[in-house]
Design a protein around this motif. Structure first.
Motif, mmCIF file in Angstrom:
data_model
loop_
_atom_site.group_PDB
_atom_site.id
_atom_site.type_symbol
_atom_site.label_atom_id
_atom_site.label_comp_id
_atom_site.label_asym_id
_atom_site.label_seq_id
_atom_site.Cartn_x
_atom_site.Cartn_y
_atom_site.Cartn_z
ATOM 1 N N TYR A 145 36.837 46.870 16.413
ATOM 2 C CA TYR A 145 35.754 47.348 17.269
ATOM 3 C C TYR A 145 36.276 48.362 18.291
ATOM 4 C CZ TYR A 145 33.831 43.165 15.113
ATOM 5 O OH TYR A 145 33.443 42.205 14.207
ATOM 6 N N ASP A 155 28.269 47.790 19.030
ATOM 7 C CA ASP A 155 26.974 48.401 18.705
ATOM 8 C C ASP A 155 26.212 48.818 19.962
ATOM 9 O OD1 ASP A 155 27.516 48.036 16.026
ATOM 10 O OD2 ASP A 155 26.268 46.237 15.814
ATOM 11 N N LYS A 156 26.274 47.983 21.002
ATOM 12 C CA LYS A 156 25.604 48.325 22.263
ATOM 13 C C LYS A 156 26.202 49.599 22.859
ATOM 14 C CE LYS A 156 25.331 46.902 27.079
ATOM 15 N NZ LYS A 156 25.897 46.020 28.119
ATOM 16 N N SER A 171 33.602 42.571 20.510
ATOM 17 C CA SER A 171 32.791 42.071 19.399
ATOM 18 C C SER A 171 31.944 43.186 18.801
ATOM 19 C CB SER A 171 31.855 40.958 19.886
ATOM 20 O OG SER A 171 30.888 41.484 20.796
ATOM 21 N N LYS A 172 31.379 42.891 17.640
ATOM 22 C CA LYS A 172 30.480 43.854 16.996
ATOM 23 C C LYS A 172 29.254 44.107 17.857
ATOM 24 C CE LYS A 172 28.103 44.921 12.659
ATOM 25 N NZ LYS A 172 26.867 45.406 13.318
ATOM 26 N N ALA A 173 28.740 43.048 18.495
ATOM 27 C CA ALA A 173 27.565 43.223 19.350
ATOM 28 C C ALA A 173 27.863 44.194 20.490
ATOM 29 C CB ALA A 173 27.105 41.876 19.901
ATOM 30 N N GLN A 174 29.042 44.058 21.102
ATOM 31 C CA GLN A 174 29.407 44.969 22.175
ATOM 32 C C GLN A 174 29.627 46.383 21.645
ATOM 33 O OE1 GLN A 174 28.490 42.943 25.114
ATOM 34 N NE2 GLN A 174 29.859 44.571 25.726
#
Length: 476
Positions: free
Chosen positions: A358, A328-329, A323-326
């Motif tokens: 991603y 970015d992290k 995911s985008k959240a992963q």
């Protein structure tokens, strides 16, 4: 685009009490591939009620009846394996080869292992001539599973719970729910009675929290981050329900000078597998100083030769992170690492030629020290930190200097040294010389990596209560 808004509750597909659409994103192209609905309190209550009602009868069925259904489930799982592979590939980015062989294969392997363990499992044992010890199902179990190995975790939880006579409410990850929906179809097709297995989608704040505090849930079995595991434990504390946790890791891979270059390359490949999204990945490579410089060269080359591409493609490449959240992290922690250690492969941004999706470059940091963030935090991406050591004692101290304790690794042909080091490593598992674990081996960790064990007999026992009964074979 697929639409899967219904939940599987009490043997039927039902609409959510209140519509709450959620887009499932294909991480290979960042496009919506499916729409599900997130459940609410009414849906959670309905699923738990169905499981509670079914428990009275299911808990009293014979082992033979349950075995027949489990064997049928395995037959269906294998027959529909390609559907499952495509679901996981699309939802979480596993490339085709990995999806078929390892993502699907993990589920069938564990299911087969549970069937074998269950055939010989004894629920009752004679403690004395007049006293019996009974192992009985704990009740309604909430299974909350992650996105990184979807079938691995669903099978490790739902199957042993149901085998031992419990009833289940499954909440798969909302960002990778398609495999869980398909598994519900398999359970229905296998003919499990209504209410024995229930599945609803939802997020952690919603359905996850509702299950954790629900008074009619007797146990929560959770796999995910240590942060979420702490929250679930606190939420469950008020009702004193049992909580079994499989959490994060920061595995150390100790490579002694006599291990050879093959061990170095294996360590890099094992770290990058599944795009680094495995809690048991060896993300800290500890190398004896006399061969450290050569190890940096070997690992750098391995990273540079690791191809990254879409999950829809065949081949031995790695896919996107979920995911985008992963994404970015991971990018944030790579940036941190660039200020801490020496970047020798990978780095920020997508690999060349990949503008959407991603995708993360396989990244290696050399000359790290164990107090750095990249050596202490679970990055959950294809990022490896390399740390030199001088002595066996130092290697053990570095390996154990972490809040986690899931899987550590030891590479040396010296049997005595390998066993000696394995005994001193504070982790639930120690893999040595690239030798994988046997079917039914206990999976679980120490410290902030969790408190349960999954797989085989150990996994069956997680879902049982122990009852002592006196006067079984005699008068008082």
């Amino acid at each position: 685009m697929q639409e899967h808004r219904q939940f599987y509750i009490n043997g039927a597909w039902v609409d959510p009490a209140v519509a709450n659409d959620f887009d499932v994103i294909n991480p290979s192209n960042e496009e919506t591939c499916a729409v599900i609905s997130l459940g609410g309190q009414a849906d959670t209550d309905a699923a738990v009620a169905a499981a509670k009602d079914a428990f009275a009868s299911w808990s009293q069925t014979s082992k033979e009846e349950r075995l027949v259904l489990l064997e049928k489930l395995l037959e269906i799982y294998n027959a529909r394996a390609e559907e499952m592979a495509q679901a996981m590939s699309m939802e979480m980015g596993a490339p085709q080869d990995l999806a078929r062989a390892q993502q699907v294969g993990a589920g069938s392997w564990h299911l087969d292992g549970f069937i074998k363990a269950f055939r010989d499992f004894e629920f009752d044992s004679e403690y004395t001539k007049t006293e019996m010890t009974l192992k009985e199902p704990i009740g309604v179990v909430a299974c909350i599973t992650p996105w990184n190995w979807p079938m691995n975790q669903i099978v490790l939880k739902a199957v042993p719970a149901i085998a031992t006579g419990c009833t289940v409410v499954l909440k798969p990850s909302e960002i990778a729910p398609l495999s869980g929906l398909l598994f519900a179809e398999f359970m229905h097709e296998a003919g499990f009675p209504a209410g024995v297995f229930n599945m609803l989608n939802g997020d952690g704040v919603g359905v996850g929290s509702q299950l954790s505090v629900h008074p009619d849930v007797d146990m929560v079995s959770f796999t995910g981050s240590s942060r979420a595991g702490i929250l679930i434990s606190k939420a469950a504390a008020d009702s004193l329900k049992r909580v079994s946790l499989e959490l994060g890791g920061k595995g150390a891979n100790i490579i002694f000078a006599d291990a050879g270059e093959r061990a170095m390359k294996y360590g890099a490949d094992r770290c990058f597998r599944n795009s680094g999204q495995s809690c048991n990945a060896p993300t800290r490579m500890l190398v004896e100083r006399s061969v450290y410089d050569r190890a940096v060269e070997v690992v750098t080359e391995a990273a540079q030769n690791t191809h990254v591409g879409p999950a829809s493609e065949e081949g031995k490449h790695i896919g996107p992170v979920v995911s985008k959240a992963q994404f970015d992290k991971i990018q944030g922690l790579i940036e941190v690492g660039m200020g801490e250690a020496k970047l020798v492969a990978g780095g920020l941004g997508r690999p060349d030629g990949l503008n959407r999706g991603y995708y993360v470059k396989p990244t290696v940091f050399a000359d790290a020290t164990n107090d750095m963030r990249i050596a202490q935090e679970e990055i959950f991406g294809p990022v490896l930190a390399m740390i030199p050591f001088d002595t066996e004692e130092e290697a053990i101290a570095i390996a154990n200097d972490t809040p986690y304790g899931l899987t550590n690794y030891v590479q040396t042909p010296d049997d005595e040294k390998r066993r000696r080091v394995a005994r001193r490593l504070r982790s639930g598992m120690v893999e040595t010389n690239a030798q994988g674990f046997a079917q039914g081996s206990p999976f679980g960790g120490y410290k902030q990596s969790g408190n349960g064990r999954e797989g085989g007999i150990f996994g069956l026992e997680e879902f049982l209560e122990i009852k002592a009964v006196s006067g079984w074979n005699g008068k008082s």
